[in-house]
Design a protein around this motif. Structure first.
Motif, PDB file in Angstrom:
ATOM      1  N   GLY A  76      14.299   6.948  54.413  1.00  0.00           N
ATOM      2  CA  GLY A  76      13.168   6.540  55.256  1.00  0.00           C
ATOM      3  C   GLY A  76      12.656   5.210  54.731  1.00  0.00           C
ATOM      4  N   GLY A  77      11.406   5.204  54.228  1.00  0.00           N
ATOM      5  CA  GLY A  77      10.820   3.973  53.693  1.00  0.00           C
ATOM      6  C   GLY A  77      11.079   3.776  52.204  1.00  0.00           C
ATOM      7  N   GLY A  78      11.822   4.686  51.580  1.00  0.00           N
ATOM      8  CA  GLY A  78      12.186   4.525  50.169  1.00  0.00           C
ATOM      9  C   GLY A  78      11.001   4.590  49.211  1.00  0.00           C
ATOM     10  N   SER A  79       9.936   5.318  49.584  1.00  0.00           N
ATOM     11  CA  SER A  79       8.736   5.326  48.723  1.00  0.00           C
ATOM     12  C   SER A  79       8.627   6.570  47.851  1.00  0.00           C
ATOM     13  CB  SER A  79       7.471   5.174  49.574  1.00  0.00           C
ATOM     14  OG  SER A  79       7.320   6.267  50.442  1.00  0.00           O
ATOM     15  N   GLU A 117      12.572  11.591  44.166  1.00  0.00           N
ATOM     16  CA  GLU A 117      13.955  12.080  44.096  1.00  0.00           C
ATOM     17  C   GLU A 117      14.801  11.049  43.344  1.00  0.00           C
ATOM     18  OE1 GLU A 117      15.076  13.400  47.984  1.00  0.00           O
ATOM     19  OE2 GLU A 117      17.183  13.468  47.411  1.00  0.00           O
ATOM     20  N   SER A 177       7.762   6.402  55.908  1.00  0.00           N
ATOM     21  CA  SER A 177       7.942   6.617  57.333  1.00  0.00           C
ATOM     22  C   SER A 177       7.439   8.011  57.725  1.00  0.00           C
ATOM     23  CB  SER A 177       9.423   6.486  57.668  1.00  0.00           C
ATOM     24  OG  SER A 177      10.132   7.417  56.882  1.00  0.00           O
ATOM     25  N   VAL A 207      19.923  10.391  53.424  1.00  0.00           N
ATOM     26  CA  VAL A 207      19.084   9.923  54.531  1.00  0.00           C
ATOM     27  C   VAL A 207      17.875   9.193  53.945  1.00  0.00           C
ATOM     28  CG1 VAL A 207      17.690  10.632  56.506  1.00  0.00           C
ATOM     29  CG2 VAL A 207      19.833  11.830  56.002  1.00  0.00           C
ATOM     30  N   ARG A 239      -7.793   5.046  46.899  1.00  0.00           N
ATOM     31  CA  ARG A 239      -6.369   4.930  46.570  1.00  0.00           C
ATOM     32  C   ARG A 239      -6.037   3.571  45.971  1.00  0.00           C
ATOM     33  NH1 ARG A 239      -3.073   9.006  48.754  1.00  0.00           N
ATOM     34  NH2 ARG A 239      -1.420   7.743  47.955  1.00  0.00           N
ATOM     35  N   GLY A 251       0.882  15.416  50.737  1.00  0.00           N
ATOM     36  CA  GLY A 251      -0.499  15.881  50.589  1.00  0.00           C
ATOM     37  C   GLY A 251      -1.332  14.876  49.830  1.00  0.00           C
TER      38      GLY A 251
HETATM   39  C1  LIG Z   1       1.687   3.976  46.309  1.00  0.00           C
HETATM   40  C2  LIG Z   1       2.241   5.317  46.709  1.00  0.00           C
HETATM   41  C3  LIG Z   1       1.381   6.371  46.951  1.00  0.00           C
HETATM   42  C4  LIG Z   1       1.874   7.627  47.336  1.00  0.00           C
HETATM   43  N1  LIG Z   1       0.988   8.641  47.567  1.00  0.00           N
HETATM   44  C5  LIG Z   1       1.433   9.857  47.936  1.00  0.00           C
HETATM   45  C6  LIG Z   1       0.510  10.929  48.158  1.00  0.00           C
HETATM   46  O1  LIG Z   1      -0.692  10.783  48.030  1.00  0.00           O
HETATM   47  N2  LIG Z   1       1.015  12.125  48.521  1.00  0.00           N
HETATM   48  C7  LIG Z   1       2.354  12.329  48.691  1.00  0.00           C
HETATM   49  O2  LIG Z   1       2.736  13.470  49.029  1.00  0.00           O
HETATM   50  N3  LIG Z   1       3.239  11.340  48.493  1.00  0.00           N
HETATM   51  C8  LIG Z   1       2.814  10.106  48.122  1.00  0.00           C
HETATM   52  N4  LIG Z   1       3.718   9.105  47.888  1.00  0.00           N
HETATM   53  C9  LIG Z   1       5.164   9.358  48.012  1.00  0.00           C
HETATM   54  C10 LIG Z   1       5.772   8.908  49.365  1.00  0.00           C
HETATM   55  O3  LIG Z   1       5.051   7.845  49.920  1.00  0.00           O
HETATM   56  C11 LIG Z   1       5.822  10.039  50.377  1.00  0.00           C
HETATM   57  O4  LIG Z   1       6.543  11.121  49.862  1.00  0.00           O
HETATM   58  C12 LIG Z   1       6.457   9.564  51.697  1.00  0.00           C
HETATM   59  O5  LIG Z   1       6.327  10.560  52.677  1.00  0.00           O
HETATM   60  C13 LIG Z   1       7.942   9.224  51.566  1.00  0.00           C
HETATM   61  O6  LIG Z   1       8.332   8.607  52.767  1.00  0.00           O
HETATM   62  P1  LIG Z   1       9.586   7.654  52.863  1.00  0.00           P
HETATM   63  O7  LIG Z   1       9.818   7.371  54.309  1.00  0.00           O
HETATM   64  O8  LIG Z   1       9.403   6.471  52.001  1.00  0.00           O
HETATM   65  O9  LIG Z   1      10.740   8.604  52.314  1.00  0.00           O
HETATM   66  P2  LIG Z   1      11.976   8.235  51.373  1.00  0.00           P
HETATM   67  O10 LIG Z   1      11.469   7.880  50.021  1.00  0.00           O
HETATM   68  O11 LIG Z   1      12.856   7.262  52.028  1.00  0.00           O
HETATM   69  O12 LIG Z   1      12.708   9.643  51.302  1.00  0.00           O
HETATM   70  C14 LIG Z   1      12.076  10.733  50.684  1.00  0.00           C
HETATM   71  C15 LIG Z   1      12.869  12.008  51.015  1.00  0.00           C
HETATM   72  O13 LIG Z   1      12.784  12.255  52.412  1.00  0.00           O
HETATM   73  C16 LIG Z   1      14.096  12.299  52.999  1.00  0.00           C
HETATM   74  N5  LIG Z   1      13.967  11.707  54.332  1.00  0.00           N
HETATM   75  C17 LIG Z   1      13.347  10.554  54.671  1.00  0.00           C
HETATM   76  N6  LIG Z   1      13.388  10.373  56.006  1.00  0.00           N
HETATM   77  C18 LIG Z   1      14.045  11.441  56.521  1.00  0.00           C
HETATM   78  C19 LIG Z   1      14.422  11.834  57.846  1.00  0.00           C
HETATM   79  N7  LIG Z   1      14.107  11.108  58.922  1.00  0.00           N
HETATM   80  N8  LIG Z   1      15.138  12.988  57.995  1.00  0.00           N
HETATM   81  C20 LIG Z   1      15.469  13.757  56.899  1.00  0.00           C
HETATM   82  N9  LIG Z   1      15.127  13.433  55.653  1.00  0.00           N
HETATM   83  C21 LIG Z   1      14.432  12.289  55.459  1.00  0.00           C
HETATM   84  C22 LIG Z   1      14.969  11.502  52.057  1.00  0.00           C
HETATM   85  O14 LIG Z   1      16.327  11.916  52.177  1.00  0.00           O
HETATM   86  C23 LIG Z   1      14.371  11.885  50.721  1.00  0.00           C
HETATM   87  O15 LIG Z   1      14.842  13.168  50.359  1.00  0.00           O
HETATM   88  C24 LIG Z   1       3.267   7.824  47.495  1.00  0.00           C
HETATM   89  C25 LIG Z   1       4.134   6.751  47.250  1.00  0.00           C
HETATM   90  C26 LIG Z   1       3.641   5.520  46.860  1.00  0.00           C
HETATM   91  C27 LIG Z   1       4.597   4.382  46.616  1.00  0.00           C
END
Ligand SMILES: Cc1cc2nc3c(=O)[nH]c(=O)nc-3n(C[C@H](O)[C@H](O)[C@H](O)COP(=O)(O)OP(=O)(O)OC[C@H]3O[C@@H](n4cnc5c(N)ncnc54)[C@H](O)[C@@H]3O)c2cc1C
Length: 351
Positions: free
Chosen positions: A51-54, A347, A119, A49, A221, A129
């Motif tokens: 989300g935004g791949g971050s 991950e 996302s 699954v 940040r 956090g």
């Molecule tokens: C510049 C930068 C700064 C950051 N700063 C922080 C910070 O300060 N603190 C922090 O905690 N993180 C930080 N992060 C990490 C990241 O942004 C967060 O963890 C964010 O919440 C991931 O969201 P995503 O939608 O990109 O998830 P993804 O990377 O797409 O997925 C992350 C995980 O969530 C799961 N997932 C995503 N969407 C769903 C859904 N709808 N249902 C079930 N599972 C799902 C995926 O399967 C995967 O296991 C940072 C990243 C970057 C690039």
């Protein structure tokens, strides 16, 4: 619902790295989710699954299964009174837009989590956090699709078992649920959280307006975490978690730094340690720094000098192998020199 084949994942990640997904689809609701999981089961495919791949590093070979990208939208006020508001937000909403919306409405709770890519749904996955605040403090409940029972369920914050960068969604129940909505409980009365060192410096008298705190977080940040707007700034935030130590482990580390480095380094460790949720933590960035790894590079990947927790796609053409080799070199050097085993935060997909 369209199910696509051989979709390159790099553009769907903030690292801008990663090979193809064998199958790829976008889901907006539980009916799409059911269709996606039925397809995956029929073809015996692993699922992931997205989300935004971050918070991911996708391998150069890609993912030999089905990527399910969640893109539901919507923000709804469920209830409010003079003190608080319950806000239900769809998973596919861009997290920082949600924070901006809350700050504009003078609803307290999300501001310290400003300027984090990704996302809204994923906020619950690793209990995001930053700057003294954690998602678990503002999450009231989470609406999920259960892939085993095909039911929509409402999980309370307690059900999610939030910990440091963890929840049931990335541990015991990983892969079982798609998160579709999160309900946040936000305060209408001022609750500034300014105990984190960098923020304290910006607000030495305490206080601060909600939008001033958001702006301060964004400013801090931007110095440390390159916002991944282009491939050359590609990253996944902190690549290493801050180690949590028992007091006895901390004492051992301090003694090791005194003998392996010198007394000054051991004294700085004492100053750098901090308590978070009653747990003693030490900044992984400090360990990386004292081991002389801040300028390490491998292929197109590099340690980010201003915040060595971050690995950056410096050339815009780094491979997943470059990033992982670099991360492993940091991990083993820190372990050899300090005895601490660093854990990766993003991950790893398809390795
Ligand atoms: C510049 C930068 C700064 C950051 N700063 C922080 C910070 O300060 N603190 C922090 O905690 N993180 C930080 N992060 C990490 C990241 O942004 C967060 O963890 C964010 O919440 C991931 O969201 P995503 O939608 O990109 O998830 P993804 O990377 O797409 O997925 C992350 C995980 O969530 C799961 N997932 C995503 N969407 C769903 C859904 N709808 N249902 C079930 N599972 C799902 C995926 O399967 C995967 O296991 C940072 C990243 C970057 C690039």
């Amino acid at each position: 619902m369209n199910i696509l084949k051989d979709v390159i994942l790099a553009p769907y990640t903030t690292f801008k790295i990663g090979g193809p997904a064998r199958y790829f689809c976008v889901v907006h609701d539980q009916f799409d989710a059911l269709e996606a999981f039925e397809f995956a089961e029929k073809h015996r495919l692993q699922t992931f699954v997205l989300g935004g791949g971050s918070n991911l590093l996708v391998s150069d070979e890609g993912f030999n299964g089905m990527v399910i990208k969640v893109e539901d939208k919507g923000i709804e006020i469920l209830s409010q009174d003079d003190n608080q508001v319950l806000l239900k937000v769809a998973s596919g909403e861009v997290w920082d837009k949600v924070v901006e919306f809350a700050v504009k409405n003078i609803w307290w709770g999300m501001e310290n989590l400003s300027h984090i890519p990704g996302s809204t749904g994923a906020i619950a996955v690793q209990n995001v956090g930053a700057y003294g605040q954690e998602a678990k403090n503002i999450i009231e409940s989470v609406v999920v699709f259960n892939r085993e029972t095909h039911e929509i369920q409402n999980l309370s914050s307690n059900d999610c078992k939030f910990g440091y960068r963890s929840s049931i969604f990335n541990t015991a129940q990983k892969g079982k649920y798609i998160i579709f909505y999160i309900t946040f409980k936000l305060s209408k009365t001022a609750r500034p959280i300014l105990n984190y060192r960098d923020l304290k410096l910006q607000f030495p008298e305490g206080g601060g307006q909600l939008n001033e705190i958001r702006q301060a977080v964004v400013k801090i940040r931007d110095i440390k975490f390159p916002f991944p707007t282009e491939a050359k700034k590609g990253n996944a935030g902190s690549f290493f978690k801050n180690p949590i130590l028992a007091q006895s482990e901390f004492n051992e580390l301090k003694a090791r730094l005194q003998s392996g480095f010198n007394k000054e380094v051991a004294d700085v460790l004492e100053k750098k340690k901090f308590t978070d949720n009653a747990q003693l933590k030490i900044p992984a960035a400090f360990l990386i720094d004292i081991c002389g790894l801040k300028d390490l590079e491998k292929g197109g990947a590099a340690i980010n000098h201003n915040q060595p927790l971050v690995i950056i796609n410096k050339t815009g053409a780094a491979t997943a192998k470059d990033v992982l080799d670099l991360a492993n070199r940091v991990k083993s050097a820190v372990q050899n020199k300090t005895g601490i085993e660093l854990q990766f935060e993003p991950e790893l997909i398809g390795f």
